[in-house]
Each structure stands twice: as C-alpha cells, then as structure tokens.
Design a protein around this motif. Structure first.
Motif, PDB file in Angstrom:
ATOM      1  N   ARG A  71       0.643  -1.243  -0.061  1.00 18.53           N
ATOM      2  CA  ARG A  71      -0.131  -0.036   0.015  1.00 18.53           C
ATOM      3  C   ARG A  71       0.906   1.524  -0.343  1.00 18.53           C
ATOM      4  NH1 ARG A  71      -2.728  -3.966   2.113  1.00 18.53           N
ATOM      5  NH2 ARG A  71      -5.033  -4.003   1.965  1.00 18.53           N
ATOM      6  N   GLU A  72       1.924   1.004   0.353  1.00 15.50           N
ATOM      7  CA  GLU A  72       3.140   2.289   0.216  1.00 15.50           C
ATOM      8  C   GLU A  72       4.453   2.023  -0.038  1.00 15.50           C
ATOM      9  OE1 GLU A  72       3.116   4.305   4.089  1.00 15.50           O
ATOM     10  OE2 GLU A  72       3.164   2.354   5.151  1.00 15.50           O
ATOM     11  N   GLU A  98       1.504  -3.550  -6.313  1.00 15.30           N
ATOM     12  CA  GLU A  98       0.935  -2.203  -6.079  1.00 15.30           C
ATOM     13  C   GLU A  98      -0.504  -2.063  -5.735  1.00 15.30           C
ATOM     14  OE1 GLU A  98       1.510   2.361  -7.214  1.00 15.30           O
ATOM     15  OE2 GLU A  98       1.838   0.742  -8.857  1.00 15.30           O
ATOM     16  N   THR A 100      -2.912   0.887  -5.034  1.00 21.34           N
ATOM     17  CA  THR A 100      -3.006   2.449  -4.951  1.00 21.34           C
ATOM     18  C   THR A 100      -4.101   2.692  -3.919  1.00 21.34           C
ATOM     19  OG1 THR A 100      -4.871   2.767  -6.725  1.00 21.34           O
ATOM     20  CG2 THR A 100      -2.319   2.330  -7.375  1.00 21.34           C
ATOM     21  N   PRO A 101      -3.776   4.118  -3.401  1.00 18.98           N
ATOM     22  CA  PRO A 101      -4.938   4.810  -2.408  1.00 18.98           C
ATOM     23  C   PRO A 101      -6.375   4.675  -2.811  1.00 18.98           C
ATOM     24  CG  PRO A 101      -2.746   6.098  -2.542  1.00 18.98           C
ATOM     25  CD  PRO A 101      -2.532   5.100  -3.628  1.00 18.98           C
ATOM     26  N   GLU A 102      -6.248   4.754  -4.264  1.00 16.85           N
ATOM     27  CA  GLU A 102      -7.860   4.658  -4.967  1.00 16.85           C
ATOM     28  C   GLU A 102      -8.356   3.325  -5.054  1.00 16.85           C
ATOM     29  OE1 GLU A 102      -5.308   7.880  -5.725  1.00 16.85           O
ATOM     30  OE2 GLU A 102      -5.066   6.223  -6.697  1.00 16.85           O
ATOM     31  N   ARG A 104      -6.642   0.650  -6.611  1.00 19.32           N
ATOM     32  CA  ARG A 104      -6.396  -0.065  -8.177  1.00 19.32           C
ATOM     33  C   ARG A 104      -5.019  -0.996  -7.850  1.00 19.32           C
ATOM     34  NH1 ARG A 104      -5.920   4.112 -12.978  1.00 19.32           N
ATOM     35  NH2 ARG A 104      -6.648   2.138 -14.045  1.00 19.32           N
ATOM     36  N   HIS A 105      -4.942  -1.955  -8.443  1.00 21.90           N
ATOM     37  CA  HIS A 105      -4.066  -3.152  -8.492  1.00 21.90           C
ATOM     38  C   HIS A 105      -3.349  -3.257  -9.694  1.00 21.90           C
ATOM     39  CE1 HIS A 105      -7.316  -4.299  -5.529  1.00 21.90           C
ATOM     40  NE2 HIS A 105      -6.661  -4.910  -4.985  1.00 21.90           N
ATOM     41  N   THR A 108       3.866  -3.982 -10.563  1.00 24.12           N
ATOM     42  CA  THR A 108       4.877  -2.618 -10.671  1.00 24.12           C
ATOM     43  C   THR A 108       6.044  -2.865 -10.495  1.00 24.12           C
ATOM     44  OG1 THR A 108       2.776  -1.306 -10.050  1.00 24.12           O
ATOM     45  CG2 THR A 108       5.149  -0.631  -9.662  1.00 24.12           C
ATOM     46  N   LYS A 121       8.745   4.469 -12.263  1.00 21.67           N
ATOM     47  CA  LYS A 121       7.714   3.539 -11.890  1.00 21.67           C
ATOM     48  C   LYS A 121       7.137   2.951 -13.111  1.00 21.67           C
ATOM     49  CE  LYS A 121       5.207   3.734  -8.381  1.00 21.67           C
ATOM     50  NZ  LYS A 121       3.858   3.862  -7.369  1.00 21.67           N
ATOM     51  N   ARG A 123       4.218   0.174 -14.791  1.00 23.62           N
ATOM     52  CA  ARG A 123       3.227  -0.988 -14.288  1.00 23.62           C
ATOM     53  C   ARG A 123       2.693  -1.776 -15.619  1.00 23.62           C
ATOM     54  NH1 ARG A 123      -0.534   3.968 -11.523  1.00 23.62           N
ATOM     55  NH2 ARG A 123       0.227   3.507  -9.337  1.00 23.62           N
ATOM     56  N   ARG A 152       0.666   3.493 -17.547  1.00 27.23           N
ATOM     57  CA  ARG A 152       1.727   4.616 -17.747  1.00 27.23           C
ATOM     58  C   ARG A 152       2.379   4.426 -18.868  1.00 27.23           C
ATOM     59  NH1 ARG A 152       4.171   6.303 -11.807  1.00 27.23           N
ATOM     60  NH2 ARG A 152       2.425   6.923 -11.027  1.00 27.23           N
TER      61      ARG A 152
END
Length: 313
Positions: A71-72, A98, A100-102, A104-105, A108, A121, A123, A152
């Motif tokens: 998560r971080e 990864e 994300t705060p939203e 999403r998986h 990465t 980074k 993905r 990305r």
C-alpha cells in the motif's frame, strides 16, 4: 569516451507462501551488499520480488489477495532495502504488487537512484494467463484477475548516468515493449520475470522455455540498440518450477553474463552505455530507416486487414 555502469542482476530463488517480507528483504539486502562489494552502480531484482507468485492460486476473498500487495513504498518492511541502498550508494530496481490509495491493483516495477530517491515507476501492460478459474490446470495463472493493465506506457528516465527503462515479464515477448523505449533512446532496459516452466495451454513449449526467454531479450536488445538486464525469480516455488537463466544482454544481442543456478545469485557486468551509439546511429537509426507512415498501406495492399472504414462483416 565510455560511460560504464556496473550492473548486478540479482536473481532470487524460490519464495514460499510462508516466507514473510522481512525475510525476503533480508535476502535482497545480502545481494545488495554483495553487489556493492563489486562496486555496482545498480542492482536489479525480479518481478514480484517480495512474495511468492500468488496468481497461481484462485482466491475469492479480496482480503486474501490484498495481503500480497504493498500500500506504500517504502513501507516499514521494505525501508531497510531503501536505507541500505542509500548507505551503500547503489541504485536498485525491483518488482512488487502495488495497491494504490484509490484501490487499483498493478504489477509494478520501481527504479531508485543511489540516494534512495524513487525516480521511475512502470506498471505491467502485457498481462498473461486468464481471469476465470480453470481447475484443470495444475496451477493457475490469474494475472488478468488480480491486476489491472498498466496505465503509464513505457517510460524512459535519465538516471544513473544513462537512459533507463523498465518492463515486466510477459512484456518481453512483445516487440512493441522494446520499441516504445527504443524510440525514446533507451540505453538499458531493466526486466524482472517469474516464468513457470510448464505452459498448461501449450505444454509442447515447455522444453523451449529458456530458449524463448533468451531469444526475445537478445532480439529486443539488438533491434533497439540497448542493454537488457533480465532477472528471474526461479526454482521450485510451492510445487511450481520457474525458469532462471537471468542474463545481461549487450546491444549487440550477445549474452555477456548469465546465472548458473536456480537460487539467489548475483551476476555482475560492466556495461558501456556508449556501445549503444553505433547501433542507434547506423542500422537502427529509426529516423533514417524506419518508415511507419507506410506500414498501414502495405498491410492493406496485401489483404491482411480491411482498409479503414470497410466492414469485415
């Protein structure tokens, strides 16, 4: 004048489901210290380095799935890796799951410079396997279920003295992965993979696993005038054998270093980034020789696809 970057390809042996992150990070730090003893500028770890390859299991409880995700970054558990890199003055790249705060998986990969600063980074875009449960398989390959397609594209970052790019595992089988970075003058591609030897839908391919692995990395390196550092997580992991053969490939397409084991192993090579120039300026001078404006017209003339606007039905 030569631009030398000394690279350590840090192959990892099997990581079992019971192996916790601190234990894995300890193994990574040991390889990092070994790389520093060889005066490496950069150490490259595999795809999904921190855990076992969890897409081999069908899981219906999302909490069970999310337990494999970060998560971080850095987290409390991965901070020792970042701290050691800054202490030793060595850059590194590694793969992880990864979240994300939203919510999403992604599958990465991260690039970190010699100060411990995150500079890039990526993905994963080419997700292999399947999304539905296929119980006939000896093991599942559920990347399409557990990950979203990367959002990305393929970036190239000026770091560690050169133009660095990243891709992950199945990306290496598709020429556009290399070409998208080649068009950005990439000089070194960092590539982690977790590749089962057995391919359930096509078991006749099994005997060629290492050959195909080397074939695509060597072709991608040569056709884009770039170094490729391919690093495996390998060995027998939860009963599933994964290939090794971690390799450092020159812009000539030649393999200049390769792992010999199925365990934790460091391969070191001095890579001259200026070796890329003769290929980028001559046979693979894209501006001079590549003619993308003609590709569609040629394909249409040969009848492979219908002309634009014409229905196939």
């Amino acid at each position: 004048m030569s631009r030398i970057i000394t690279v350590g390809a840090a192959q990892m042996g099997a990581i079992q489901r019971a192996d916790n992150r601190p234990a894995v990070v300890k193994r990574m730090v040991e390889l990092m210290r070994e790389a520093a003893s060889h005066r490496c500028d950069l150490i490259v770890y595999p795809e999904l380095t921190l855990t076992t390859f969890f897409p081999r299991w069908w899981m219906e409880n999302q909490d069970d799935v999310d337990a494999f995700f970060e998560r971080e970054m850095p987290s409390n558990e991965t901070a020792p890796l970042f701290n050691e890199a800054a202490k030793l003055g060595i850059g590194f790249s590694f793969g992880y799951a990864e979240l994300t705060p939203e919510g999403r998986h992604f599958n990465t990969a991260l690039l970190v410079d010699k100060t411990g600063r995150q500079v890039g980074k990526y993905r994963k875009i080419h997700l292999p396997g399947h999304a539905e449960h296929e119980p006939w398989r000896a093991f599942q390959h559920l990347e399409k279920r557990y990950f979203e397609v990367g959002d990305r594209s393929w970036g190239v970052w000026n770091a560690l003295g050169g133009n660095m790019g990243m891709m992950i595992c199945n990306d290496r089988r598709w020429p556009e992965s290399y070409r998208m970075m080649g068009l950005q003058s990439v000089e070194m591609i960092l590539l982690g993979y977790n590749t089962p030897r057995h391919n359930p839908p096509a078991p006749d391919h099994d005997r060629l696993s290492e050959f195909h692995n080397q074939l695509v990395m060597q072709a991608g390196a040569y056709q884009n005038g770039t170094w490729v550092v391919g690093v495996a997580k390998c060995g027998v992991e939860e009963g599933c054998e994964m290939i090794g053969a971690s390799s450092i490939v020159a812009p000539t397409g030649e393999i200049i270093g390769q792992a010999l084991t199925q365990g934790d192993e460091l391969i070191v090579a001095r890579c001259d980034l200026d070796l890329t120039r003769s290929y980028k300026a001559s046979i693979f001078n894209f501006e001079m020789h590549r003619q993308p404006e003609h590709y569609g017209r040629i394909v249409q003339q040969r009848g492979a696809v219908p002309p634009e606007g014409r229905s196939e039905g």
